[in-house]
Design a protein around this motif. Structure first.
Motif, PDB file in Angstrom:
ATOM      1  N   GLY A  31     -21.176 -31.290 -17.392  1.00  0.00           N
ATOM      2  CA  GLY A  31     -20.026 -30.483 -17.004  1.00  0.00           C
ATOM      3  C   GLY A  31     -20.350 -29.377 -16.021  1.00  0.00           C
ATOM      4  O   GLY A  31     -19.517 -28.505 -15.776  1.00  0.00           O
ATOM      5  N   VAL A  32     -21.541 -29.412 -15.441  1.00  0.00           N
ATOM      6  CA  VAL A  32     -21.954 -28.377 -14.493  1.00  0.00           C
ATOM      7  C   VAL A  32     -21.312 -28.615 -13.132  1.00  0.00           C
ATOM      8  O   VAL A  32     -20.934 -27.674 -12.437  1.00  0.00           O
ATOM      9  N   ILE A  33     -21.204 -29.871 -12.747  1.00  0.00           N
ATOM     10  CA  ILE A  33     -20.570 -30.266 -11.488  1.00  0.00           C
ATOM     11  C   ILE A  33     -19.397 -31.179 -11.819  1.00  0.00           C
ATOM     12  O   ILE A  33     -19.508 -32.050 -12.691  1.00  0.00           O
ATOM     13  N   GLU A  34     -18.275 -30.958 -11.163  1.00  0.00           N
ATOM     14  CA  GLU A  34     -17.073 -31.772 -11.394  1.00  0.00           C
ATOM     15  C   GLU A  34     -17.174 -33.114 -10.675  1.00  0.00           C
ATOM     16  O   GLU A  34     -17.805 -33.208  -9.629  1.00  0.00           O
ATOM     17  N   SER A  48     -17.033 -28.145  -5.640  1.00  0.00           N
ATOM     18  CA  SER A  48     -17.876 -28.085  -6.832  1.00  0.00           C
ATOM     19  C   SER A  48     -19.356 -28.026  -6.450  1.00  0.00           C
ATOM     20  O   SER A  48     -20.141 -27.301  -7.061  1.00  0.00           O
ATOM     21  N   LEU A  49     -19.733 -28.782  -5.420  1.00  0.00           N
ATOM     22  CA  LEU A  49     -21.120 -28.741  -4.945  1.00  0.00           C
ATOM     23  C   LEU A  49     -21.458 -27.361  -4.403  1.00  0.00           C
ATOM     24  O   LEU A  49     -22.522 -26.807  -4.678  1.00  0.00           O
ATOM     25  N   ARG A  50     -20.550 -26.795  -3.631  1.00  0.00           N
ATOM     26  CA  ARG A  50     -20.776 -25.471  -3.056  1.00  0.00           C
ATOM     27  C   ARG A  50     -20.909 -24.422  -4.156  1.00  0.00           C
ATOM     28  O   ARG A  50     -21.806 -23.572  -4.117  1.00  0.00           O
ATOM     29  N   ALA A  51     -20.035 -24.489  -5.163  1.00  0.00           N
ATOM     30  CA  ALA A  51     -20.095 -23.529  -6.270  1.00  0.00           C
ATOM     31  C   ALA A  51     -21.418 -23.644  -7.022  1.00  0.00           C
ATOM     32  O   ALA A  51     -22.007 -22.628  -7.413  1.00  0.00           O
ATOM     33  N   PHE A  52     -21.899 -24.874  -7.216  1.00  0.00           N
ATOM     34  CA  PHE A  52     -23.169 -25.084  -7.897  1.00  0.00           C
ATOM     35  C   PHE A  52     -24.314 -24.437  -7.117  1.00  0.00           C
ATOM     36  O   PHE A  52     -25.143 -23.722  -7.684  1.00  0.00           O
ATOM     37  N   VAL A  53     -24.352 -24.662  -5.817  1.00  0.00           N
ATOM     38  CA  VAL A  53     -25.428 -24.103  -4.996  1.00  0.00           C
ATOM     39  C   VAL A  53     -25.322 -22.577  -4.938  1.00  0.00           C
ATOM     40  O   VAL A  53     -26.328 -21.864  -5.057  1.00  0.00           O
TER      41      VAL A  53
END
Length: 62
Positions: A31-34, A48-53
């Motif tokens: 659930g860390v990346i959508e 979602s990738l941008r938020a993770f980075v």
């Protein structure tokens, strides 16, 4: 980023942030990346990738 796609296929998403496909699937399962299903295809929103980075710790001296 200009003209950035709304979502990427899993292989492309993994390459986009420098992770293996397996690791990306682990992050999705946790659930860390959508991720979304579009028919038979799994796609990952670039937001979602941008938020993770962006949430990753900064390297000292960087």
């Amino acid at each position: 980023m200009q003209n950035e796609p709304l979502a990427l296929r899993v292989n492309d998403a993994a390459a986009y942030i420098g992770l293996s496909r397996s690791r990306l699937y682990e992050l999705i399962a946790d659930g860390v990346i959508e991720a979304r299903k579009l028919g038979a295809r799994t796609v990952v929103p670039t937001s979602s990738l941008r938020a993770f980075v962006e949430a990753a710790p900064r390297k000292a001296g960087a």
